[in-house]
Enzyme design. Structure first.
Site, short mmCIF file in Angstrom:
data_model
loop_
_atom_site.label_atom_id
_atom_site.label_comp_id
_atom_site.label_asym_id
_atom_site.label_seq_id
_atom_site.Cartn_x
_atom_site.Cartn_y
_atom_site.Cartn_z
N ASP A 1 -7.99 -0.18 1.47
CA ASP A 1 -8.40 1.23 1.55
C ASP A 1 -8.65 1.88 0.19
O ASP A 1 -9.27 2.95 0.12
CB ASP A 1 -7.33 2.05 2.29
CG ASP A 1 -7.17 1.62 3.74
OD1 ASP A 1 -8.15 1.12 4.32
OD2 ASP A 1 -6.06 1.77 4.28
N GLY B 1 0.83 -1.20 0.00
CA GLY B 1 0.00 0.00 0.00
C GLY B 1 0.87 1.25 0.00
O GLY B 1 2.03 1.21 -0.42
N GLU C 1 -13.15 4.79 10.34
CA GLU C 1 -12.27 4.94 11.52
C GLU C 1 -11.74 6.37 11.67
O GLU C 1 -11.50 6.85 12.76
CB GLU C 1 -11.03 4.03 11.36
CG GLU C 1 -11.27 2.56 11.53
CD GLU C 1 -10.02 1.77 11.13
OE1 GLU C 1 -9.70 0.81 11.85
OE2 GLU C 1 -9.37 2.09 10.12
N ARG D 1 -25.99 1.60 19.54
CA ARG D 1 -25.05 0.48 19.63
C ARG D 1 -23.95 0.68 18.59
O ARG D 1 -24.22 1.19 17.49
CB ARG D 1 -25.75 -0.85 19.34
CG ARG D 1 -26.73 -1.28 20.40
CD ARG D 1 -26.01 -1.79 21.65
NE ARG D 1 -26.94 -2.37 22.59
CZ ARG D 1 -27.61 -1.72 23.52
NH1 ARG D 1 -27.47 -0.41 23.63
NH2 ARG D 1 -28.43 -2.34 24.34
N GLY E 1 2.57 3.28 2.25
CA GLY E 1 3.90 3.34 2.88
C GLY E 1 4.87 2.46 2.13
O GLY E 1 6.02 2.85 1.86
N ARG F 1 -10.28 -7.60 6.48
CA ARG F 1 -9.09 -7.96 5.71
C ARG F 1 -8.94 -9.48 5.58
O ARG F 1 -7.95 -9.97 5.03
CB ARG F 1 -7.82 -7.40 6.39
CG ARG F 1 -7.78 -5.90 6.46
CD ARG F 1 -6.37 -5.36 6.34
NE ARG F 1 -5.42 -5.99 7.20
CZ ARG F 1 -4.71 -5.36 8.16
NH1 ARG F 1 -4.91 -4.08 8.37
NH2 ARG F 1 -3.81 -5.99 8.86
N THR G 1 -4.28 -2.85 -1.14
CA THR G 1 -4.87 -2.27 0.08
C THR G 1 -6.39 -2.31 0.05
O THR G 1 -7.01 -2.04 -1.00
CB THR G 1 -4.43 -0.81 0.35
OG1 THR G 1 -5.24 -0.28 1.41
CG2 THR G 1 -4.58 0.11 -0.84
#
Ligand code: F6P
Length: 356
Positions: A135, A110, A230, A274, A112, A283, A133
């Site tokens: 993402d 990905g 997130e 909730r 990095g 993943r 990735t």
């Protein structure tokens, strides 16, 4: 021909399928090829921890999640920080590469990992890299492998929450992976009919989120589903510097942003909230058919690049055609969701609130 291969950073479902694509094509097209698999990513390259692979290693792994050679996170920003024995990590990697007399190194990684791949290219290594990735945030490719499989899992999670939320008349938050970008949350949210989608690229106003829930209640809907990334961030927090926000998160009593959002909604509506976090299940498991096809195609193209000695590039996909993008163009750039893009407009037209 001697080719090194490694999988780097967070894993995803389609790493094995991609390596299989590279290996199958090389074994098919090159008479004499040896593939060296580095164990746990760049760490294996640094410390000469590798396995000489055979065709049978790549057999039967098209549908297998994870990675047969392991992976690890080796942060790019620490690449020039000496290891515990005082060795320069980049020099260690170059040494292994040269010692093994590799023709090239294939990197599945990905953001990095692509930066490190580019650094190794600058240091003279022959690199071919592949966009991994969940993402989907790699610049230069419209799709990364792993993303669609993760969308399936996150969507399944939201689907399951839908039925229980409807039964109990509750507001549910499903926290989807993605600290910096919201592609996964956006796609899973639309795919599973989320009412509110909060992503890092569109800072939210909690009152707008509450308004969206109240509007649903007024319309007779007993439940609401929020898909929250997130890295979802409020409008106030988006004004903070990176350092200030990091400090705020570190001091927060909540385990993640969703719990804070849940608490604030609870206070403002009096409704029961909730939070569900599918986490690393996103993943895991086997790659979906879309990813198996994409990985096989990308892998085959990477092998063709090796054969043609077309190094220093990432294989990506655009308009269903594979593209070879110079690593220096990819490294360090994030592909983010554009708040003005058509997918956001269409989602809003469907009545989905982004809390903005
Ligand atoms: O980059 C992939 C990713 O799954 C992100 O979506 C997530 O925020 C992060 O990795 C989790 O990292 P780790 O597996 O190190 O906890």
């Amino acid at each position: 021909m001697k080719v090194g291969i490694l999988t780097s950073g967070g894993d995803c479902q389609s790493l094995n399928a991609t390596m299989r694509g590279v290996a199958k094509t090389l074994y098919n097209k090159v008479k004499n090829v040896e593939i060296i698999g580095f164990i746990e990513g760049y760490k294996g390259l640094m410390y000469g921890d590798y396995k000489v692979m055979t065709p049978s290693d790549f057999s039967g792994i098209l549908t297998e999640g994870g990675t047969i050679i392991g992976t690890s996170r080796q942060p790019f920003k620490l690449m020039r920080t000496p290891d515990k024995d005082g060795n320069d990590k980049v020099e260690l990697m170059k040494k292994t590469y040269k010692k093994l007399k590799l023709d090239c190194l294939v990197v599945l990684g990905g953001n990095g990992s692509q930066k490190t791949a580019n650094l190794l290219r600058e240091e003279g290594l022959n690199i071919v890299s592949l966009p991994k990735t969940i993402d989907n945030d790699l610049w230069g490719t419209s799709m990364t492998f792993g993303f669609q499989s993760a969308v399936n899992i996150a969507s399944d999670a939201i689907d399951c929450i839908h039925t229980t939320a409807a039964s109990h008349g509750r507001v549910f938050i499903v926290e989807v992976m993605g600290h910096k970008v919201g592609w996964l949350t956006l796609h899973a949210g639309i795919a599973s009919g989320a009412d509110i989608i909060l992503i890092p690229e569109i800072p939210y106003d909690i009152d707008k989120v509450v308004d969206a829930i109240k509007k649903r209640t007024k319309a007779g809907k007993r439940f609401s589903i929020l898909a929250v990334a997130e890295g979802a961030i409020s409008k106030e927090d988006a004004k903070l510097s990176k350092k200030e926000y990091k400090a705020k998160l570190a001091a927060s009593p909540y385990p993640s942003v969703s719990y804070e959002i849940g608490k604030r909604i609870e206070e403002k509506t009096g409704q029961e909230i909730r939070v569900t976090i599918p986490g690393h299940t996103q993943r895991g498991g086997s790659p979906c058919p879309y990813d198996r096809v994409l990985s096989s195609r990308l892998g085959a193209e990477a092998a063709m690049m090796i054969i043609e000695k077309d190094y220093g590039k990432l294989v990506g996909i655009k308009h269903d055609e594979l593209v070879r993008i110079p690593l220096e163009d990819v490294a360090g750039k994030l592909k983010m969701v554009d708040p003005d893009s058509s997918i956001i407009k269409e989602a809003k037209a469907l009545g989905i609130s982004f809390g903005d």
